[in-house]
Design a protein around this motif. Structure first.
Motif, PDB file in Angstrom:
ATOM      1  N   LEU A  65       0.825  -1.286   0.032  1.00  0.00           N
ATOM      2  CA  LEU A  65      -0.095   0.205  -0.042  1.00  0.00           C
ATOM      3  C   LEU A  65       0.645   1.379  -0.027  1.00  0.00           C
ATOM      4  N   LEU A  66       2.146   1.233   0.683  1.00  0.00           N
ATOM      5  CA  LEU A  66       2.766   2.277   0.686  1.00  0.00           C
ATOM      6  C   LEU A  66       3.485   2.478  -0.619  1.00  0.00           C
ATOM      7  N   ASP A  67       3.982   1.467  -0.973  1.00  0.00           N
ATOM      8  CA  ASP A  67       4.554   1.633  -2.562  1.00  0.00           C
ATOM      9  C   ASP A  67       3.622   2.072  -3.644  1.00  0.00           C
ATOM     10  N   LEU A  68       2.401   1.629  -3.602  1.00  0.00           N
ATOM     11  CA  LEU A  68       1.106   2.005  -4.296  1.00  0.00           C
ATOM     12  C   LEU A  68       1.138   3.834  -4.081  1.00  0.00           C
ATOM     13  N   ARG A  69       0.968   3.991  -2.998  1.00  0.00           N
ATOM     14  CA  ARG A  69       0.614   5.464  -2.848  1.00  0.00           C
ATOM     15  C   ARG A  69       1.977   6.349  -3.195  1.00  0.00           C
ATOM     16  N   ARG A  70       2.969   5.927  -3.089  1.00  0.00           N
ATOM     17  CA  ARG A  70       4.209   6.528  -3.695  1.00  0.00           C
ATOM     18  C   ARG A  70       4.245   6.871  -5.245  1.00  0.00           C
ATOM     19  N   PRO A  73       0.072   8.566 -10.044  1.00  0.00           N
ATOM     20  CA  PRO A  73      -1.090   7.979 -10.690  1.00  0.00           C
ATOM     21  C   PRO A  73      -1.129   8.345 -12.171  1.00  0.00           C
ATOM     22  N   ARG A  76      -0.574  12.099 -13.607  1.00  0.00           N
ATOM     23  CA  ARG A  76       0.784  12.808 -13.463  1.00  0.00           C
ATOM     24  C   ARG A  76       1.878  12.444 -14.457  1.00  0.00           C
ATOM     25  N   GLY A 103       5.484  12.987 -10.823  1.00  0.00           N
ATOM     26  CA  GLY A 103       5.582  12.400  -9.650  1.00  0.00           C
ATOM     27  C   GLY A 103       6.759  12.560  -8.760  1.00  0.00           C
ATOM     28  N   ARG A 168       1.534   0.097 -11.813  1.00  0.00           N
ATOM     29  CA  ARG A 168       0.285   0.713 -12.175  1.00  0.00           C
ATOM     30  C   ARG A 168       0.339   0.793 -13.662  1.00  0.00           C
TER      31      ARG A 168
END
Length: 203
Positions: A65-70, A73, A76, A103, A168
């Protein structure tokens, strides 16, 4: 100046999610989750091993989840396609694809440009490292086989961060029509040949 006008116009667009779930776990993340299965055997002897399994899986999911947040998207990432020269029948031409990363982390990006079959047999599969708040550029060649208008599709993107736990995906809508002209250089050679042949015949 005429040559520049004859080349297809450059196009650019922000990427967008290609489907509802525009991300997925990588083999590295799945391997880390599988490591937790080593606690299943000891759990038959000591139930406390199940606690370790849950703790490990929660730790890995937290990293995911942390990697996904970093990761940036799709919105960007701004993608552009540029043409090195006008498209002429049978003449190789270079196409440039640039990706601007808005990003805060660097990404390893794979992209596929949907090229018309009249320009290239197989779609190019390219990879590029794009720094944070920076730009990456790749290129590929096309060789037109038919005259007329060739329809280009969007650019499909897949990217990961340094951790490599989540990937992603998105698509940049770069649809455009590229016109293929006759090979003027070949036409000049044929014209020169006819002129020389006529001169020889007159002499």
């Amino acid at each position: 100046m005429t040559t520049v006008r004859l080349a297809p116009a450059p196009v650019e667009a922000d990427a967008r999610a290609g489907r509802r779930a525009a991300f997925g776990l990588t083999p590295r993340a799945l391997l880390l989750l599988a490591v937790g299965l080593v606690f299943v055997g000891p759990a038959w002897i000591d139930r406390r091993a199940l606690v370790l399994l849950v703790v490990w899986d929660a730790f890995v999911i937290g990293l995911v989840l942390l990697d996904l947040r970093r990761l940036p998207p799709p919105a960007r990432l701004r993608v552009s396609r540029q043409w090195g020269a006008p498209l002429a029948l049978g003449t190789p031409t270079t196409v440039f694809v640039e990706v601007h990363n808005g990003g805060k982390v660097a990404i390893d990006l794979r992209l596929s440009d949907y090229v018309a079959g009249a320009l290239r047999v197989d779609p190019p599969e390219l990879a590029v490292a794009v720094p944070a708040s920076g730009m990456g550029r790749v290129e590929y060649a096309v060789t037109p086989r038919e005259r007329g208008d060739a329809l280009m599709g969007g650019v499909v993107l897949h990217w990961r961060g340094a951790w490599g736990l989540v990937e992603r995906s998105g698509v940049a809508p770069l649809e455009q029509t590229a016109r293929v002209f006759p090979n003027l250089q070949e036409g000049r050679h044929e014209a020169m040949y006819l002129i020389r042949s006529r001169q020889v015949a007159i002499e």
